[in-house]
Structure formats: C-alpha cells, structure tokens
Write a protein that holds these residues in place. Structure first.
Motif, short mmCIF file in Angstrom:
data_model
loop_
_atom_site.label_atom_id
_atom_site.label_comp_id
_atom_site.label_asym_id
_atom_site.label_seq_id
_atom_site.Cartn_x
_atom_site.Cartn_y
_atom_site.Cartn_z
N ARG A 94 73.35 94.48 18.80
CA ARG A 94 73.90 94.37 20.05
C ARG A 94 74.18 95.68 20.82
O ARG A 94 74.34 95.58 22.03
N ALA A 95 73.84 96.71 20.21
CA ALA A 95 73.73 97.83 20.76
C ALA A 95 72.34 98.18 21.54
O ALA A 95 72.17 99.20 22.08
N HIS A 96 71.34 97.20 21.58
CA HIS A 96 69.97 97.38 21.98
C HIS A 96 70.31 97.84 23.47
O HIS A 96 70.75 97.14 24.55
N ARG A 97 69.24 98.79 23.97
CA ARG A 97 69.19 99.39 25.07
C ARG A 97 70.61 99.98 25.61
O ARG A 97 70.66 100.51 26.78
N GLY A 98 71.39 100.26 24.57
CA GLY A 98 72.54 101.13 24.81
C GLY A 98 72.97 102.11 23.99
O GLY A 98 72.16 102.77 23.45
N ALA B 148 66.30 83.93 2.39
CA ALA B 148 65.59 82.81 1.64
C ALA B 148 64.82 81.92 2.60
O ALA B 148 63.55 81.62 2.10
N LYS B 149 65.24 81.75 3.64
CA LYS B 149 64.66 80.85 4.70
C LYS B 149 63.68 81.47 5.73
O LYS B 149 63.11 80.78 6.54
N GLY B 150 63.39 82.70 5.39
CA GLY B 150 62.48 83.43 6.55
C GLY B 150 62.82 84.82 6.67
O GLY B 150 63.95 85.21 6.54
N THR B 151 62.10 85.36 7.36
CA THR B 151 62.34 86.70 8.25
C THR B 151 62.71 86.58 9.62
O THR B 151 61.88 86.26 10.31
N THR B 152 63.65 87.44 9.81
CA THR B 152 63.92 87.34 11.21
C THR B 152 63.86 88.89 12.02
O THR B 152 64.47 89.90 11.05
N TYR B 153 63.54 89.10 12.96
CA TYR B 153 63.20 90.39 13.67
C TYR B 153 64.02 90.45 14.92
O TYR B 153 64.27 89.56 15.80
N TYR B 154 64.87 91.38 14.92
CA TYR B 154 65.68 91.84 16.01
C TYR B 154 65.52 92.98 16.66
O TYR B 154 65.16 94.04 16.04
N PRO B 155 65.47 93.22 18.08
CA PRO B 155 65.26 94.36 18.73
C PRO B 155 66.60 95.46 18.33
O PRO B 155 67.85 94.97 18.08
N ALA B 156 66.09 96.62 18.24
CA ALA B 156 67.24 97.59 17.97
C ALA B 156 67.04 99.12 18.33
O ALA B 156 66.94 99.98 17.65
N ARG B 157 66.56 99.09 19.81
CA ARG B 157 66.23 100.41 20.31
C ARG B 157 67.48 100.74 21.22
O ARG B 157 67.63 100.53 22.30
N LEU C 74 75.02 103.78 6.31
CA LEU C 74 74.44 104.94 6.90
C LEU C 74 72.92 105.11 6.60
O LEU C 74 72.03 105.11 7.67
N GLN C 75 72.55 104.62 5.63
CA GLN C 75 71.02 104.52 5.13
C GLN C 75 70.16 103.53 5.77
O GLN C 75 68.96 103.75 6.22
N THR C 76 70.86 102.52 6.04
CA THR C 76 70.33 101.29 6.90
C THR C 76 69.82 101.67 8.03
O THR C 76 68.77 100.81 8.75
N LEU C 77 70.32 102.86 8.70
CA LEU C 77 69.83 103.08 10.26
C LEU C 77 68.54 103.90 10.06
O LEU C 77 68.09 104.08 11.22
N ARG C 78 68.01 104.27 9.12
CA ARG C 78 66.84 105.27 9.15
C ARG C 78 65.70 104.34 9.73
O ARG C 78 65.07 105.26 10.45
N GLU C 79 65.13 103.48 9.22
CA GLU C 79 64.16 102.65 9.80
C GLU C 79 64.27 101.98 11.16
O GLU C 79 63.59 102.38 12.19
N PRO C 80 65.31 101.58 11.51
CA PRO C 80 65.72 101.28 13.09
C PRO C 80 65.59 102.52 13.99
O PRO C 80 65.02 102.12 15.06
N LEU C 81 65.96 103.50 13.82
CA LEU C 81 66.03 104.82 14.38
C LEU C 81 64.47 105.00 14.69
O LEU C 81 64.43 105.71 15.79
#
Length: 510
Positions: A303-307, A339-348, A322-329
């Motif tokens: 929800r903070a994408h582009r902001g 279980a039903k698949g992988t979802t990709y969301y933007p997080a810039r 806090l550690q979950t932020l490492r990869e998106p950063l």
C-alpha cells in the motif's frame, strides 16, 4: 446442444487473467455445479445465481446445470464472477441471445433478489481489458466511476440482473429497491475525509532534519531519525509526501490499482500525492508484507508503493517483522507463496523510521534524566539489526527543541520550497539516467557510479571502507547520496564536499 458463455477476469495479486464462463444444461437430475478450481465464496455462487435468476423472471431448469471456469488449472476466488456465471446460464437457456457477451467483460456480485453489488479490483481489470483490446465492460453501477478511470472503454453499469437481461435483448421481471444501494467495499474500507498533509513550516526548528528529508525525497533514499520524545520526528515524517515529486500518470494508476484491490480507492481517487502508510508498532508480519489464506492480500509495504512507509517507534516492532523488510528494500517487490500459488506485489517505497535513543527516551545529551540500564539500551536499539541499518541510506539525530520563541531572522522552511528543489533534482537525475531508465539516484547501480564519480571523491569511500565505517553496500549508498547532494547543489557530479556529506549521513555523524 447449446453452451452459453460469458467473459470475466480474475486477479492473482495485481496480475489479471481472463476467465471464460461456459454453461451447459444437460438432461439429468436437478443439480447445479461449478467446476474449474473455485474457492469457497465462488462455489457458493450457485445459490446466489440460482436465486437471482429466478428473481429476474427466469425459470430455472429442472435438469443438470454445469458451469466451467476456464482455464481450469488456474485458481479462482471471490464473488465478482457471479454476474458472468448468471449470464452464461441465461445464454445456455436461450433467455438472452447466444454469445451476446462474447466481447465484453462482466463483473459483479449478485444478491439473492438479483441486485448487483459492487466489487473490488475493477481498475486493474479495466487496465487489463484495454491492454488486450477488449472495449466493453459491464460492471455494478457503484463501480462505474472507477471503471471510467480507464480511457477507451465502453462502460455499462447495472443495478440488477434483470437490467443485464434487458440490455442483451431478453425479457425480465424484476423490482428495483428505492433504498440506497449497499456501500461498496471501497466505501466501507476507506475514510470519509482524509486529513490534509501538513506543512513543514509548522515544525519548529529542526532545519537540519528537514534538509535530510529533502535529500531523502530528492534521491529516493531511506531514512532513520533518532531523537528524544517530542522532538518532532512524527510530524516531520507525516509531512514528507508534501515535499516529494508528484506521481506521474503511470505511477498514479499503479497506486490506484493497489487501492482498488484493497477496497480504498473511493476514499482517495486518482491522486498525484504519494501514499503514506504508518502501521502501528504492534503490527504483525502478515499485516506488513501481506497475507491470508489461498491468495495473499496486499500488506502495508504494498500500500506504500511509490510513497512512504513510516515506522514510528521502530525498535518496538517485532524483530521478525523488521527482518521481512530486507528483501523488498532491495528488490522493490514482495513475493508471497501460499498453498494456491505465488503472488507478486510491487513494493517500491521509501522507508522512514523513527526511534528514541533508549526505552525511556531520555538517553541523549548528558543522559541525566535517563533511567535505563546499559543492557536495556543495548537490547532496545539492537532490534534494528545491522542488515536493516545497512539498508538505511540516511541516519540523522533529531535534537530536542530548546526555544519556542523564534527570533525575527529565523526562517521556517516550507513544504513548497522543499518540493520545488526536490522536483528539480529529480528532473536532473531522470535526464541523466534516461538510457538506463532509472528514475532517481537510489535506483542507480554501483558500477555506474564508480565509473562516473571522480577519483578524488572515490578515495574518500576507500578511506571509509578501510576504517570499517562503511560496508560495500554502504559505500554504494553513500555514493548515491553524494549524487543526490550534487543534484540539489546544481553540480554535474559529486565532489569532495558532497562525498563527505554522503558518508556522514550514512554513519549518523550529522
């Protein structure tokens, strides 16, 4: 044999895919089945569709009715396909002309009385339709304004299944309630009146910290503010969207698509103001990165994408969150596997953190008022691990304010002044990186900067590496800061002063 059909669109995250509804009425005992990997809410469409069709004057066949959702290998979810399922059954029963909806996307949830309820995700579906050359969309009346945000589409709004039947040339008997239609999920989820973004001039003093925020906005850098309670950290962070570059058309649609999926778009509309998310420090990991059964839903970082993602009292967040932020950063997106698949969301997003110097908040200056033990202070700040801090470009101290009476010569920098400088610096960076398609210095690669930065400036980086003041990642980030400072100062490349300031901002010596 007649097979009725209609077209709908499903969403896995923000990725849309077409769903072909095919209905077949065959001899056999009365039974209505939906096949093609529907979830629980979609399987329940059987009762909603059957009741809505009967409420519209259609005599439900006393035989076997089968609806296939193609492609059958893709999981489908939600109630937004009710109207398309009903249309395919009506087409198979010759109640509306065969294939009359072959070139239209049909969306909407059905009530038992046949009324059509609004759904989420209409904007990304509209963008998918335009991209694939589909010009017609039939949506709930409450979603018409959202669908019209996508230019080039012919949008038709319906309030009742009977209206859809009549639009397609069939005959229907139905009654529209005079009462107001139920609020859309967007209207219920969003705020009625969003607070206005404050002005930086409202924050007394803290000119050094305002300058650091200006640098962060100009280069897309992450920032950590450390200071005692009441020094203005939260006020400064909440005003950061007001000094950032306005979103361009593509970015506005990205942000609006996420809000449409979350059900908050009507509260915001299409806006060029960067989003601002401030989760509470008790927020769970799932609420930050996204979660849920089946297909994961967006979290605060999406929800903070582009902001701006603002984490007040950052050391109070759980270490796991806090550690979950490492990869998106680093990557600018979040990958959620369920279980039903992988979802990709933007997080810039731009991460802005605020922290006290210790648990009691008074461990600054001579520390006379501090009541914390040394091990408590160490434990408190150690929650911000080295890998997290290494990804924070700017680390500044926010001192307490000692005077509220400002002298006649004191100047309070306004958001408009800061924003003008940020826009100009971003324009310079965008022109410089046109060939690489980067939009700001934070996206530039280390190899490009090393190849285009003067040798004398790079020698300062080498000295900081030798003294272990910077890691190799930190060296790249210090160079990015130096390039941002050069853009703000009107220089074509960073010199000795800009590189020294970049290293100082990285190591909290400012």
């Amino acid at each position: 044999m007649t097979i009725g059909s209609a077209l709908s669109v499903g969403l896995i995250g923000l990725r849309a895919f077409a769903i072909q509804m095919q209905a077949f009425i065959s001899p056999g005992l009365p039974y209505f089945s939906i096949i093609g990997l529907p979830d629980a809410s979609l399987s329940e469409a059987r009762e909603r569709v059957k009741s809505a069709c009967q409420a519209s004057g259609y005599k439900w066949p006393e035989t076997r009715v089968t609806v296939n959702l193609s492609p059958a290998s893709m999981p489908k979810r939600g109630s937004s396909h009710d109207l398309a399922i009903a249309a395919s059954v009506l087409s198979a029963g010759n109640h509306i002309p065969h294939d009359c909806l072959a070139d239209a996307i049909v969306l909407g949830e059905l009530n038992l009385d046949g009324s059509v309820l609004p759904v989420n995700g209409v904007l990304p579906i509209g963008l998918y339709a335009r991209e694939h050359g589909i010009e017609r969309m039939i949506v709930p009346q409450a979603n018409v304004e959202e669908a019209k945000l996508v230019e080039g589409l012919h949008i038709t709004g319906v309030r009742h299944l009977g209206e859809l039947i009549e639009l397609m040339g069939g005959k229907a008997k139905y009654h529209l309630n005079d009462t107001r239609a139920p609020a859309s999920p967007s209207e219920e989820g969003g705020e009625a009146h969003l607070p206005a973004i404050g002005d930086m001039a409202e924050v007394l003093g803290q000119e050094r910290t305002k300058w650091a925020l200006e640098v962060a906005a100009a280069g897309g850098h992450h920032l950590l503010m450390t200071g005692p309670p009441g020094s203005g950290k939260t006020m400064l962070a909440s005003r950061m969207p007001g000094i950032m570059c306005p979103l361009d058309e593509r970015e506005q649609l990205e942000v609006a698509s996420i809000r449409s999926l979350c059900g908050t778009l009507p509260a915001y509309g299409i806006s060029d103001v960067p989003p601002f998310e401030a989760p509470h420090h008790t927020a769970s990991t799932a609420s930050l990165v996204g979660g849920g059964s089946g297909v994961a839903k967006p979290g605060a970082i999406t929800r903070a994408h582009r902001g701006v993602l603002f984490m007040d009292e950052a050391p109070e967040f759980s270490p796991r969150a806090l550690q979950t932020l490492r990869e998106p950063l680093e990557s600018g997106y979040i990958s959620l596997s369920r279980a039903k698949g992988t979802t990709y969301y933007p997080a810039r997003f731009q991460l802005v953190m605020a922290a006290n110097p210790c648990p009691c908040g008074y461990g600054y200056g001579d520390g006379e008022r501090c009541t914390c033990r040394e091990k408590d202070r160490i434990r408190y700040f150690s929650r911000l691990s080295g890998p997290i801090l290494d990804r924070i470009d700017i680390q500044v101290e926010v001192p307490p304010i000692e005077h509220i009476i400002q002298g006649p010569s004191a100047h309070q920098t306004t958001s408009a002044e800061m924003r003008a400088k940020v826009i100009n610096a971003r324009k310079v960076a965008r022109n410089r990186y046109a060939a690489q398609q980067w939009t700001c210095n934070a996206e530039a690669s280390g190899s490009w900067m090393r190849a285009n930065t003067s040798k004398s400036a790079l020698q300062l980086i080498d000295l900081a590496l030798e003294d272990s003041r910077l890691s190799l990642r930190g060296a790249d980030r210090a160079m990015r800061l130096a390039w941002t400072l050069a853009d703000l100062n009107g220089k074509t490349s960073p010199g000795h002063d800009e590189m020294m300031q970049g290293i100082a901002l990285r190591t909290r010596e400012a």
